[in-house]
Design a protein around this motif. Structure first.
Motif, mmCIF file in Angstrom:
data_model
loop_
_atom_site.group_PDB
_atom_site.id
_atom_site.type_symbol
_atom_site.label_atom_id
_atom_site.label_comp_id
_atom_site.label_asym_id
_atom_site.label_seq_id
_atom_site.Cartn_x
_atom_site.Cartn_y
_atom_site.Cartn_z
ATOM 1 N N VAL A 138 0.783 -1.876 -0.391
ATOM 2 C CA VAL A 138 -0.506 0.248 0.349
ATOM 3 C C VAL A 138 1.028 1.451 -0.090
ATOM 4 O O VAL A 138 0.323 2.221 -0.391
ATOM 5 C CB VAL A 138 -1.047 0.093 1.361
ATOM 6 C CG1 VAL A 138 -2.210 -1.223 0.858
ATOM 7 C CG2 VAL A 138 -0.463 -0.111 2.815
ATOM 8 N N ILE A 139 2.395 0.988 0.325
ATOM 9 C CA ILE A 139 2.970 2.518 0.515
ATOM 10 C C ILE A 139 3.641 2.767 -0.575
ATOM 11 O O ILE A 139 4.445 1.952 -0.823
ATOM 12 C CB ILE A 139 4.611 1.950 1.769
ATOM 13 C CG1 ILE A 139 3.570 2.585 2.792
ATOM 14 C CG2 ILE A 139 4.750 3.801 1.725
ATOM 15 C CD1 ILE A 139 4.621 1.955 3.646
ATOM 16 N N ARG A 140 3.503 4.131 -1.404
ATOM 17 C CA ARG A 140 3.565 4.250 -2.374
ATOM 18 C C ARG A 140 3.995 5.600 -2.397
ATOM 19 O O ARG A 140 3.413 6.623 -1.567
ATOM 20 C CB ARG A 140 2.638 4.293 -4.016
ATOM 21 C CG ARG A 140 1.845 3.011 -4.225
ATOM 22 C CD ARG A 140 2.515 2.741 -4.291
ATOM 23 N NE ARG A 140 2.594 1.238 -5.028
ATOM 24 C CZ ARG A 140 2.989 0.340 -4.619
ATOM 25 N NH1 ARG A 140 2.595 0.100 -3.201
ATOM 26 N NH2 ARG A 140 1.812 -1.380 -4.825
ATOM 27 N N PRO A 141 5.208 5.991 -3.357
ATOM 28 C CA PRO A 141 6.157 4.997 -4.101
ATOM 29 C C PRO A 141 6.963 4.564 -2.957
ATOM 30 O O PRO A 141 7.380 4.577 -1.215
ATOM 31 C CB PRO A 141 6.958 5.712 -5.116
ATOM 32 C CG PRO A 141 7.426 7.159 -4.067
ATOM 33 C CD PRO A 141 5.871 7.479 -2.902
ATOM 34 N N SER A 142 7.700 3.243 -3.433
ATOM 35 C CA SER A 142 7.946 2.232 -2.852
ATOM 36 C C SER A 142 9.054 3.093 -2.628
ATOM 37 O O SER A 142 9.777 2.372 -1.123
ATOM 38 C CB SER A 142 8.155 0.896 -3.407
ATOM 39 O OG SER A 142 9.390 1.307 -4.739
ATOM 40 N N SER A 143 10.128 3.681 -2.780
ATOM 41 C CA SER A 143 10.802 4.835 -1.922
ATOM 42 C C SER A 143 10.731 4.744 -0.807
ATOM 43 O O SER A 143 12.334 4.670 -0.223
ATOM 44 C CB SER A 143 11.678 5.650 -3.094
ATOM 45 O OG SER A 143 10.857 6.473 -2.970
ATOM 46 N N LEU A 144 10.070 5.591 -0.427
ATOM 47 C CA LEU A 144 9.485 5.477 1.218
ATOM 48 C C LEU A 144 9.773 4.570 2.476
ATOM 49 O O LEU A 144 10.320 5.047 3.283
ATOM 50 C CB LEU A 144 8.201 5.739 0.952
ATOM 51 C CG LEU A 144 7.839 7.563 0.190
ATOM 52 C CD1 LEU A 144 6.219 7.660 0.705
ATOM 53 C CD2 LEU A 144 8.393 8.834 0.804
ATOM 54 N N LEU A 145 9.401 3.451 2.254
ATOM 55 C CA LEU A 145 9.671 2.245 2.533
ATOM 56 C C LEU A 145 11.102 1.702 2.685
ATOM 57 O O LEU A 145 11.624 1.382 3.526
ATOM 58 C CB LEU A 145 8.368 1.296 2.347
ATOM 59 C CG LEU A 145 8.268 -0.129 3.810
ATOM 60 C CD1 LEU A 145 8.173 0.119 4.430
ATOM 61 C CD2 LEU A 145 7.916 -1.030 3.393
ATOM 62 N N ILE A 155 12.652 -3.529 8.654
ATOM 63 C CA ILE A 155 11.728 -2.369 8.269
ATOM 64 C C ILE A 155 11.827 -1.615 9.464
ATOM 65 O O ILE A 155 11.590 -2.082 11.009
ATOM 66 C CB ILE A 155 10.554 -2.498 8.150
ATOM 67 C CG1 ILE A 155 10.130 -2.388 6.147
ATOM 68 C CG2 ILE A 155 9.491 -0.955 8.049
ATOM 69 C CD1 ILE A 155 8.564 -3.361 5.607
ATOM 70 N N TYR A 156 11.995 -0.083 10.016
ATOM 71 C CA TYR A 156 12.714 1.042 11.498
ATOM 72 C C TYR A 156 12.274 1.119 11.318
ATOM 73 O O TYR A 156 11.736 2.499 12.691
ATOM 74 C CB TYR A 156 14.286 0.885 11.446
ATOM 75 C CG TYR A 156 14.687 -0.689 11.516
ATOM 76 C CD1 TYR A 156 15.013 -1.008 12.954
ATOM 77 C CD2 TYR A 156 15.506 -1.365 10.781
ATOM 78 C CE1 TYR A 156 15.810 -2.391 12.916
ATOM 79 C CE2 TYR A 156 16.247 -2.015 11.335
ATOM 80 C CZ TYR A 156 16.590 -2.803 11.746
ATOM 81 O OH TYR A 156 17.281 -3.945 12.165
ATOM 82 N N CYS A 157 10.725 2.010 10.626
ATOM 83 C CA CYS A 157 10.059 3.178 10.523
ATOM 84 C C CYS A 157 8.771 3.384 10.225
ATOM 85 O O CYS A 157 8.560 2.735 8.766
ATOM 86 C CB CYS A 157 10.668 4.532 10.200
ATOM 87 S SG CYS A 157 11.518 5.130 8.609
ATOM 88 N N VAL A 158 7.860 4.048 10.637
ATOM 89 C CA VAL A 158 6.629 4.409 9.424
ATOM 90 C C VAL A 158 6.471 6.165 8.320
ATOM 91 O O VAL A 158 6.475 6.790 9.608
ATOM 92 C CB VAL A 158 5.392 3.941 10.567
ATOM 93 C CG1 VAL A 158 3.757 4.847 10.126
ATOM 94 C CG2 VAL A 158 5.346 3.225 11.613
ATOM 95 N N PRO A 159 6.602 5.710 7.653
ATOM 96 C CA PRO A 159 6.669 6.742 6.398
ATOM 97 C C PRO A 159 4.892 7.198 7.195
ATOM 98 O O PRO A 159 4.152 6.394 6.387
ATOM 99 C CB PRO A 159 6.732 6.502 5.601
ATOM 100 C CG PRO A 159 6.411 4.884 5.130
ATOM 101 C CD PRO A 159 6.655 4.647 6.202
ATOM 102 N N VAL A 160 4.956 8.697 6.722
ATOM 103 C CA VAL A 160 3.252 9.221 6.981
ATOM 104 C C VAL A 160 3.019 10.046 7.045
ATOM 105 O O VAL A 160 1.908 9.921 5.940
ATOM 106 C CB VAL A 160 3.146 9.901 8.742
ATOM 107 C CG1 VAL A 160 3.721 8.869 9.892
ATOM 108 C CG2 VAL A 160 4.292 10.973 9.271
ATOM 109 N N ASN A 161 4.012 10.735 5.467
ATOM 110 C CA ASN A 161 3.873 11.236 4.565
ATOM 111 C C ASN A 161 4.596 11.719 3.582
ATOM 112 O O ASN A 161 5.534 11.330 3.998
ATOM 113 C CB ASN A 161 2.772 12.972 5.003
ATOM 114 C CG ASN A 161 4.318 13.371 6.162
ATOM 115 O OD1 ASN A 161 5.186 12.875 5.883
ATOM 116 N ND2 ASN A 161 3.906 15.006 6.947
#
Length: 410
Positions: free
Chosen positions: A115-122, A131-137
């Motif tokens: 669900v996270i787009r673009p994948s570069s955020l994750l 994975i060590y963080c949650v991208p929020v915006n």
């Protein structure tokens, strides 16, 4: 027992379970302006609804002020429950030191990769496959914000690109209006330069310079044009005597300044002031020249804690921040774009729709924090602080120093 009673019984059991494990969780961040405070309140409300309690640890100033405090607490044995960083390499050393909670199990259970787009955020949250963080915006700095009232007062049509805007500067000044609002926080001048670089030299040149450290390109004629534009921006902002970015935004909101080069977080300030996109103000992505979205933004990391209940609450907060409902509520207030590609943004305003359209086309670049180390970026920040504040430094001289910094960057 009928279905409704079964539902009530289940809900009561869940509430009791949540209450039994509920705990306070301190969350540190640097969101203190009006628009930012309204946005972060959506996170707090959603987390409090789980039975836990958000303890707000806002740190006044910018990320540059807050990050050393956050890092010092984590490395000094006084960690908070969650803390904001930007997407990229800012928390890399903390992760490598084993100080951050591994969120991989939660991410896999909830299908973050889907669900996270673009994948570069994750990808920016991932180290050695974990994975060590949650991208929020998704926050992009590639915007020019214009006061429609200021241009009307000056008798100049609202410009559609950088060249028209720069050409209007003399008429704006004659009408007593500051052409360009720039605050004195160091990152603001670097941001303006980076936006000019992407707009005037192009996204590919930006990526080669910041990502591939291409010093030869940085020394070339295309970048010379960018430095000349930065010199123009410096003269246009000469009367802008404010410190914080949101104070500069307020100059545009009140019509005292005609425009501001700033990230889409500025939109939150326009909303708090009751202004309407397309009516009271105009937004030009990519300065109206190269329309791209930078995939920077904010992410939350969760320092390891000794308390089991707090560790459980950290997982709850990570899940809540990425839920579709919270993503919509938070990003509509923040002015940013959601990181989920499956949420309903029917309420998006004119500027957010422009951003979503650019994102859908795939016209994206990575943020500087994703391409260059914090130390190297700090040296570039220092250069542009000096350049904007010392008119004896020529565009040519600044470019030469910039080339040296790019050549030695990591």
């Amino acid at each position: 027992m009928n279905t409704f009673k079964l539902f009530l019984a289940g809900a009561s059991a869940l509430a009791l379970s949540t209450a039994a494990n509920a705990t306070d969780l301190e969350v540190t961040h640097w969101w203190t302006s009006g628009g930012e405070a309204a946005a972060v309140a959506e996170f707090a409300k959603a987390f409090d609804a789980t039975g836990n309690k958000w303890i707000d640890g806002a740190i006044a100033g910018s990320g540059g002020t807050a990050r050393p405090i956050m890092i010092s607490r984590i490395t000094g044995g006084d960690p908070m429950g969650a803390t904001q960083f930007n997407h990229g390499r800012q928390a890399e050393e903390l992760v490598e030191a084993g100080l951050m909670l591994d969120l991989t199990d939660i991410a896999e259970k909830e299908g973050w990769k889907d669900v996270i787009r673009p994948s570069s955020l994750l990808d920016s949250c991932t180290l050695d496959g974990r994975i060590y963080c949650v991208p929020v915006n998704i926050h992009s700095q590639q915007w020019l914000w214009l006061s429609n009232a200021a241009f009307e007062k000056a008798g100049v049509p609202v410009p559609s690109n950088w060249d028209e805007y720069a050409a209007a500067a003399p008429q704006l000044e004659a009408a007593g209006i500051i052409p360009l609002a720039v605050g004195q926080q160091p990152w603001q001048t670097t941001l303006a330069f980076q936006v000019l670089l992407v707009a005037l030299a192009g996204p590919e040149a930006y990526t080669k310079i910041f990502g591939e450290k291409d010093a030869e390109l940085a020394a070339g004629p295309e970048l010379a044009k960018v430095f000349q534009a930065a010199d123009k921006a410096r003269s246009m902002s000469a009367g802008s005597n404010v410190q914080d970015w949101n104070q500069a935004t307020n100059l545009v909101i009140t019509g005292k300044a005609a425009g501001q080069i700033m990230g889409d977080w500025a939109q939150g300030e326009f909303q708090v002031a009751g202004q309407v996109a397309g009516t009271d103000y105009t937004c030009l992505p990519g300065l109206g020249v190269n329309e791209v979205i930078q995939t920077g933004g904010d992410a939350f990391y969760f320092p390891k804690l000794d308390d089991a209940a707090q560790t459980e609450a950290q997982g709850v907060l990570a899940s809540v921040m990425l839920s579709p409902e919270t993503q919509v509520a938070f990003n509509l207030k923040k002015g940013s774009l959601p990181v989920r590609g499956d949420v309903d943004l029917a309420a998006a305003n004119d500027c957010m729709k422009k951003g979503l359209d650019i994102l859908a086309k795939g016209n994206i670049i990575q943020a500087p924090d994703q391409l260059m180390s914090p130390d190297s970026l700090q040296q570039i920040n220092d250069l542009f602080v000096q350049f904007f504040n010392d008119t004896s430094i020529t565009a040519e001289g600044a470019q030469k120093t910039f080339v040296d910094l790019v050549a030695s960057a990591d």
